[in-house]
Structures are given as C-alpha cells and as structure tokens.
Design a protein around this motif. Structure first.
Motif, PDB file in Angstrom:
ATOM      1  N   THR A 276       0.882  -1.080  -0.107  1.00  9.98           N
ATOM      2  CA  THR A 276      -0.008   0.076   0.115  1.00  9.98           C
ATOM      3  C   THR A 276       1.023   1.458  -0.152  1.00  9.98           C
ATOM      4  OG1 THR A 276      -1.860  -1.288   1.337  1.00  9.98           O
ATOM      5  CG2 THR A 276      -2.000   1.150   1.115  1.00  9.98           C
ATOM      6  N   GLN A 277       1.881   1.267   0.844  1.00  7.63           N
ATOM      7  CA  GLN A 277       2.907   2.333   0.923  1.00  7.63           C
ATOM      8  C   GLN A 277       3.370   2.609  -0.569  1.00  7.63           C
ATOM      9  OE1 GLN A 277       5.803   2.484   4.084  1.00  7.63           O
ATOM     10  NE2 GLN A 277       6.524   4.396   3.622  1.00  7.63           N
ATOM     11  N   VAL A 278       3.998   1.679  -0.915  1.00 10.59           N
ATOM     12  CA  VAL A 278       4.663   1.773  -2.299  1.00 10.59           C
ATOM     13  C   VAL A 278       3.543   2.154  -3.510  1.00 10.59           C
ATOM     14  CG1 VAL A 278       5.364   0.421  -4.109  1.00 10.59           C
ATOM     15  CG2 VAL A 278       6.231  -0.136  -1.868  1.00 10.59           C
ATOM     16  N   LEU A 279       2.413   1.832  -3.408  1.00  9.87           N
ATOM     17  CA  LEU A 279       1.579   2.174  -4.569  1.00  9.87           C
ATOM     18  C   LEU A 279       1.174   3.671  -4.346  1.00  9.87           C
ATOM     19  CD1 LEU A 279      -0.822  -0.845  -4.785  1.00  9.87           C
ATOM     20  CD2 LEU A 279       1.267  -0.199  -6.124  1.00  9.87           C
ATOM     21  N   PHE A 280       1.017   4.060  -3.024  1.00 14.43           N
ATOM     22  CA  PHE A 280       0.665   5.584  -2.612  1.00 14.43           C
ATOM     23  C   PHE A 280       1.861   6.475  -3.025  1.00 14.43           C
ATOM     24  CE2 PHE A 280      -3.075   4.506  -0.248  1.00 14.43           C
ATOM     25  CZ  PHE A 280      -3.666   5.659  -0.384  1.00 14.43           C
ATOM     26  N   GLN A 281       3.005   5.886  -3.020  1.00 19.29           N
ATOM     27  CA  GLN A 281       4.289   6.505  -3.289  1.00 19.29           C
ATOM     28  C   GLN A 281       4.475   6.690  -4.974  1.00 19.29           C
ATOM     29  OE1 GLN A 281       7.319   4.367  -1.369  1.00 19.29           O
ATOM     30  NE2 GLN A 281       7.240   5.670   0.353  1.00 19.29           N
ATOM     31  N   LEU A 300      -7.517   8.742  -9.557  1.00 15.61           N
ATOM     32  CA  LEU A 300      -7.238   8.141 -10.574  1.00 15.61           C
ATOM     33  C   LEU A 300      -5.622   7.726 -10.872  1.00 15.61           C
ATOM     34  CD1 LEU A 300      -9.318  10.087 -13.701  1.00 15.61           C
ATOM     35  CD2 LEU A 300      -9.552   7.721 -12.716  1.00 15.61           C
ATOM     36  N   ARG A 301      -4.941   8.403 -10.064  1.00 10.51           N
ATOM     37  CA  ARG A 301      -3.446   8.105 -10.048  1.00 10.51           C
ATOM     38  C   ARG A 301      -3.277   6.751  -9.054  1.00 10.51           C
ATOM     39  NH1 ARG A 301      -2.252  13.565  -9.336  1.00 10.51           N
ATOM     40  NH2 ARG A 301      -1.601  13.458  -7.266  1.00 10.51           N
ATOM     41  N   LEU A 302      -4.181   6.659  -8.080  1.00  9.26           N
ATOM     42  CA  LEU A 302      -4.307   5.437  -7.279  1.00  9.26           C
ATOM     43  C   LEU A 302      -4.898   4.230  -8.078  1.00  9.26           C
ATOM     44  CD1 LEU A 302      -5.637   6.972  -3.883  1.00  9.26           C
ATOM     45  CD2 LEU A 302      -3.256   5.853  -4.270  1.00  9.26           C
ATOM     46  N   ALA A 303      -5.795   4.356  -8.902  1.00  6.48           N
ATOM     47  CA  ALA A 303      -6.370   3.447  -9.787  1.00  6.48           C
ATOM     48  C   ALA A 303      -5.256   3.060 -10.589  1.00  6.48           C
ATOM     49  CB  ALA A 303      -7.515   3.953 -10.687  1.00  6.48           C
ATOM     50  N   ASP A 304      -4.504   3.850 -11.311  1.00  8.89           N
ATOM     51  CA  ASP A 304      -3.296   3.575 -12.396  1.00  8.89           C
ATOM     52  C   ASP A 304      -2.154   2.761 -11.560  1.00  8.89           C
ATOM     53  OD1 ASP A 304      -4.095   4.819 -14.507  1.00  8.89           O
ATOM     54  OD2 ASP A 304      -3.274   6.886 -13.850  1.00  8.89           O
ATOM     55  N   ALA A 305      -1.949   3.031 -10.332  1.00 11.37           N
ATOM     56  CA  ALA A 305      -0.933   2.510  -9.498  1.00 11.37           C
ATOM     57  C   ALA A 305      -1.371   1.147  -9.259  1.00 11.37           C
ATOM     58  CB  ALA A 305      -0.692   3.098  -8.429  1.00 11.37           C
ATOM     59  N   TYR A 306      -2.574   0.804  -8.978  1.00 10.06           N
ATOM     60  CA  TYR A 306      -3.451  -0.616  -8.744  1.00 10.06           C
ATOM     61  C   TYR A 306      -3.380  -1.367 -10.028  1.00 10.06           C
ATOM     62  CZ  TYR A 306      -6.836  -4.029  -7.736  1.00 10.06           C
ATOM     63  OH  TYR A 306      -7.475  -5.116  -7.590  1.00 10.06           O
ATOM     64  N   ALA A 307      -3.783  -0.747 -11.304  1.00  8.72           N
ATOM     65  CA  ALA A 307      -3.600  -1.273 -12.487  1.00  8.72           C
ATOM     66  C   ALA A 307      -2.379  -1.841 -12.803  1.00  8.72           C
ATOM     67  CB  ALA A 307      -4.047  -0.540 -13.579  1.00  8.72           C
ATOM     68  N   GLU A 308      -1.283  -0.971 -12.515  1.00  7.20           N
ATOM     69  CA  GLU A 308       0.290  -1.585 -12.747  1.00  7.20           C
ATOM     70  C   GLU A 308       0.385  -2.610 -11.764  1.00  7.20           C
ATOM     71  OE1 GLU A 308       2.837   1.975 -12.231  1.00  7.20           O
ATOM     72  OE2 GLU A 308       1.569   3.030 -13.925  1.00  7.20           O
ATOM     73  N   HIS A 309       0.143  -2.584 -10.822  1.00 10.67           N
ATOM     74  CA  HIS A 309       0.299  -3.799  -9.736  1.00 10.67           C
ATOM     75  C   HIS A 309      -0.171  -4.964 -10.205  1.00 10.67           C
ATOM     76  CE1 HIS A 309       1.404  -5.416  -5.945  1.00 10.67           C
ATOM     77  NE2 HIS A 309       0.050  -5.849  -5.872  1.00 10.67           N
ATOM     78  N   LEU A 310      -1.462  -4.783 -10.839  1.00 11.19           N
ATOM     79  CA  LEU A 310      -2.079  -6.296 -11.327  1.00 11.19           C
ATOM     80  C   LEU A 310      -1.334  -6.835 -12.489  1.00 11.19           C
ATOM     81  CD1 LEU A 310      -5.670  -5.178 -11.395  1.00 11.19           C
ATOM     82  CD2 LEU A 310      -4.597  -6.438  -9.591  1.00 11.19           C
ATOM     83  N   PRO A 314      -1.126 -10.354 -11.331  1.00 14.86           N
ATOM     84  CA  PRO A 314      -2.905 -10.578 -11.816  1.00 14.86           C
ATOM     85  C   PRO A 314      -3.398 -11.402 -10.748  1.00 14.86           C
ATOM     86  CG  PRO A 314      -0.929 -12.198 -12.957  1.00 14.86           C
ATOM     87  CD  PRO A 314      -0.259 -11.302 -12.069  1.00 14.86           C
ATOM     88  N   GLU A 315      -2.968 -12.364  -9.900  1.00 13.76           N
ATOM     89  CA  GLU A 315      -3.764 -12.948  -8.983  1.00 13.76           C
ATOM     90  C   GLU A 315      -4.532 -12.220  -7.972  1.00 13.76           C
ATOM     91  OE1 GLU A 315       0.027 -12.414  -6.990  1.00 13.76           O
ATOM     92  OE2 GLU A 315      -0.360 -13.082  -9.332  1.00 13.76           O
ATOM     93  N   VAL A 316      -3.916 -11.002  -7.727  1.00 13.87           N
ATOM     94  CA  VAL A 316      -4.454  -9.957  -6.897  1.00 13.87           C
ATOM     95  C   VAL A 316      -5.808  -9.619  -7.251  1.00 13.87           C
ATOM     96  CG1 VAL A 316      -4.352  -7.647  -5.726  1.00 13.87           C
ATOM     97  CG2 VAL A 316      -2.432  -9.052  -5.940  1.00 13.87           C
ATOM     98  N   ALA A 317      -6.087  -9.448  -8.414  1.00  7.68           N
ATOM     99  CA  ALA A 317      -7.586  -9.137  -9.009  1.00  7.68           C
ATOM    100  C   ALA A 317      -8.616  -9.847  -8.594  1.00  7.68           C
ATOM    101  CB  ALA A 317      -7.617  -9.429 -10.683  1.00  7.68           C
ATOM    102  N   ASN A 318      -8.527 -11.068  -8.081  1.00  4.66           N
ATOM    103  CA  ASN A 318      -9.420 -12.128  -7.654  1.00  4.66           C
ATOM    104  C   ASN A 318      -9.754 -11.927  -6.160  1.00  4.66           C
ATOM    105  OD1 ASN A 318      -9.942 -12.962 -10.141  1.00  4.66           O
ATOM    106  ND2 ASN A 318      -8.212 -14.542 -10.084  1.00  4.66           N
ATOM    107  N   TYR A 319      -8.639 -11.002  -5.358  1.00  7.78           N
ATOM    108  CA  TYR A 319      -8.755 -11.066  -3.957  1.00  7.78           C
ATOM    109  C   TYR A 319     -10.107 -10.455  -3.521  1.00  7.78           C
ATOM    110  CZ  TYR A 319      -8.080  -9.939   0.676  1.00  7.78           C
ATOM    111  OH  TYR A 319      -8.028  -9.560   2.123  1.00  7.78           O
ATOM    112  N   ASP A 320     -10.847 -10.903  -2.515  1.00  6.18           N
ATOM    113  CA  ASP A 320     -11.892 -10.316  -2.011  1.00  6.18           C
ATOM    114  C   ASP A 320     -11.547 -10.422  -0.533  1.00  6.18           C
ATOM    115  OD1 ASP A 320     -14.206  -9.509  -0.862  1.00  6.18           O
ATOM    116  OD2 ASP A 320     -15.542 -11.129  -2.068  1.00  6.18           O
TER     117      ASP A 320
END
Length: 329
Positions: A276-281, A300-310, A314-320
């Motif tokens: 989380t800290q890395v993605l916010f940075q 939207l920058r947070l959404a971009d960071a999450y998309a890059e992380h995926l 890619p397995e994180v996309a299924n996490y609930d």
C-alpha cells in the motif's frame, strides 16, 4: 388547457387542447405506486423548466424519456418538437394517457413511441440504431433505480456504446437532493463520495435547480434536484470501467478514515502495508488524506498504480477482503 399547453410552437403550430395532468390522473384513477418509487410532477412550469435545462433540442433530435408516468414532462418535451420521442415506462397503467399525447403529436410530424419496458434492460442501440441524430436522455427518475441506472450509463459512456455512441448525448435527470449534491460535490465537501468521483471522471454534472418535495404527488420525504450530466469530450481516464469502479468503491468504503485504509483492502494481507505504501508513493498521493479530500486526479493515479500492480501480480484481481480465507488463483 393551461397557458403552457397553448404555447405557440416555433412552426406556428400548437398542441391540441388537453386536460391537465392532474385531471388525467383523476380521470384514469392513477395513483402513484410506492413500490415503484413513483412521484408525479403536476406543475407544467416546473416540467417546462426541467426540459429547458436540457438545452437546445432541435427538430432533428431524438429524445428518450425515462419513466414518463402520466406525461407531465412529456408534454414539455413535445413543445420542443423533437423528431422522435421514445417513452420508456414500466407501468402499463399509463398507456392511455401516453397514447393521447402520441395522437396529439401526430399532426405535428413528431414520432412518439411507447415502450412498456424496464429502462435498466432497455436496448437503446436496437431502438436507435442510427447515430447521425443527437440523443437526449430526460426523466423524472424513480429514486429506487436512479443511482444504479446512472452507473450503468457511465459504463456505457466509458465504452462508447448504447446511448453514448456519440459524445454529445446529455442527460437531464431528477434525483433525491442528496444524491444530486453528491454527484456535484467538490474536494473537501462532506457530500463527496464514490458517486462524485465516478460522475466527474466521465462527465460534468451540473445541479440546475431544486424542486421542493411539495411539488410532487404524493409528496416525497425529500426535495428533488435536477442535474444536467454532460459527457466530457475527453474522459479523464482510459482505464477499464470495472477497475476504476472497484478502486473507488474500496477507497470510499471507509470515508472517515485515512484513504489508505480502504485502498489497502484491494490487497491480500501478506505484505499489505508495504505494498500500500509503495502504491501511494507511486501515485504521489498523501496516504493520510480522508477519501473526500482526494481530487479526481489523485483517485485516478491510485487506480493507475493498482492497475500497474495487477500487471505484475494478476492473481490480486481475484482477491476479496470480505472472504479473507479465499485462496488466490
């Protein structure tokens, strides 16, 4: 006939004399159904004002009205003389009053089509296959479906499908006052929420005016806001709609806590704090802001960071996070 009904049209023609909406409701014994969130607007000055808020409606335009009910707003639309008017009304009890309006419009060379369907399932592309004509969406929305319908239309807008194959399809719609204010809420407003961000990524929502609840029959418990929703020529993101919606839903799931709390629930527990800290940075966003203090650009920058992380995970996309024992796959 009211003065508004006798208004001279630009062509020199006028709508034939008609009973008032209030008289028609009494004549056909039409009572609003609570389970359908129905509230009738009887004042033609207000229905005219709603349609005026839609802006210019040319004689070559098409208008789709959602939930016309007994036809109050419908009359005001007909005075603007669009080429086609599609009425999508789930409740068949209004058939006779809407057919009366259709017959009155026929001599004025306006095509009025009545569909007894659920707007949430209405296939606009099938009924309006041609995109050479501008389309307006107008309606006094049932409160129960208003937000859901709006989100569906935002997704259609993001995909340039349905009513939004052209980029000039505007929506002029009624909402509960609180919902209308949330759509338009700016950074720092207590009303700012997920709906604010979603509305302002793809459109410019403009709160035109407030209608007091006493203007409706039956009187709702809240006042009503009329919002014109104007699609942006250039949306503020090209990310897939479901991904953006997911990120915003998590960010705003804990409105009063730091924004990192809700955002972090996108990620599995193992290494969550560090990631989380890395993605916010990476997004260059201060993680101690409250969600309602975030700008659209920061979200939207947070959404971009999450998309890059995926891309890397890619397995994180299924996490609930609501099912923490669910294995990643």
């Amino acid at each position: 006939m009211s003065q508004a009904s006798a208004r001279i049209l630009s062509s020199g023609m006028r709508l034939p004399p008609l009973p008032t909406i209030r008289d028609l409701v009494k004549l056909y014994k039409l009572q609003a159904m609570k389970q359908l969130s129905q509230n009738f607007l009887m004042d033609e000055r207000l229905t005219d004002k709603i349609v005026k808020s839609a802006g210019r409606i040319d004689q070559n335009d098409i208008v789709l009205e959602v939930g016309p009910g007994p036809g109050g707003i419908t009359r005001s639309i007909l005075r603007r003389q669009p080429q086609r008017l599609l009425l999508v009304e789930k409740d068949a009890r209004f058939t006779e009053t809407l057919q009366l309006l259709r017959e009155c419009a026929r001599p004025l060379d306006m095509e009025v089509e009545i569909y007894h369907e659920d707007i949430l399932r209405f296939n606009i592309e099938r009924h309006v296959p041609d995109t050479t004509q501008r389309l307006h969406l107008i309606g006094n929305l049932p409160f129960a479906i208003s937000t859901r319908l709006l989100i569906n239309w935002y997704e259609d807008l993001s995909e340039r499908r349905g009513a939004f194959r052209r980029n000039d399809t505007c929506m002029t719609l009624t909402f509960q006052k609180e919902v209308a204010e949330r759509m338009c809420a700016q950074v720092g407003s207590e009303q700012r929420c997920r709906l604010s961000i979603m509305s302002q990524i793809w459109t410019e929502p403009v709160l035109k005016f407030i209608i007091p609840g006493k203007a409706f029959v039956p009187k709702p418990q809240v006042d009503v806001g009329v919002v014109k929703v104007i699609p942006l020529k250039r949306p503020k993101t090209e990310l897939p709609f479901p991904l953006v919606e997911r990120v915003m839903r998590h960010i705003f799931s804990m409105r009063q806590k730091y924004c990192r709390r809700g955002y972090s629930t996108l990620l599995p527990p193992e290494g969550r704090e560090e990631t989380t800290q890395v993605l916010f940075q990476r997004a260059d966003v201060q993680d101690t802001l409250r969600p309602f203090e975030l700008s659209v650009a920061e979200c939207l920058r947070l959404a971009d960071a999450y998309a890059e992380h995926l891309v890397a995970h890619p397995e994180v996309a299924n996490y609930d996070y609501r099912a923490p024992k669910q294995p990643l796959s």
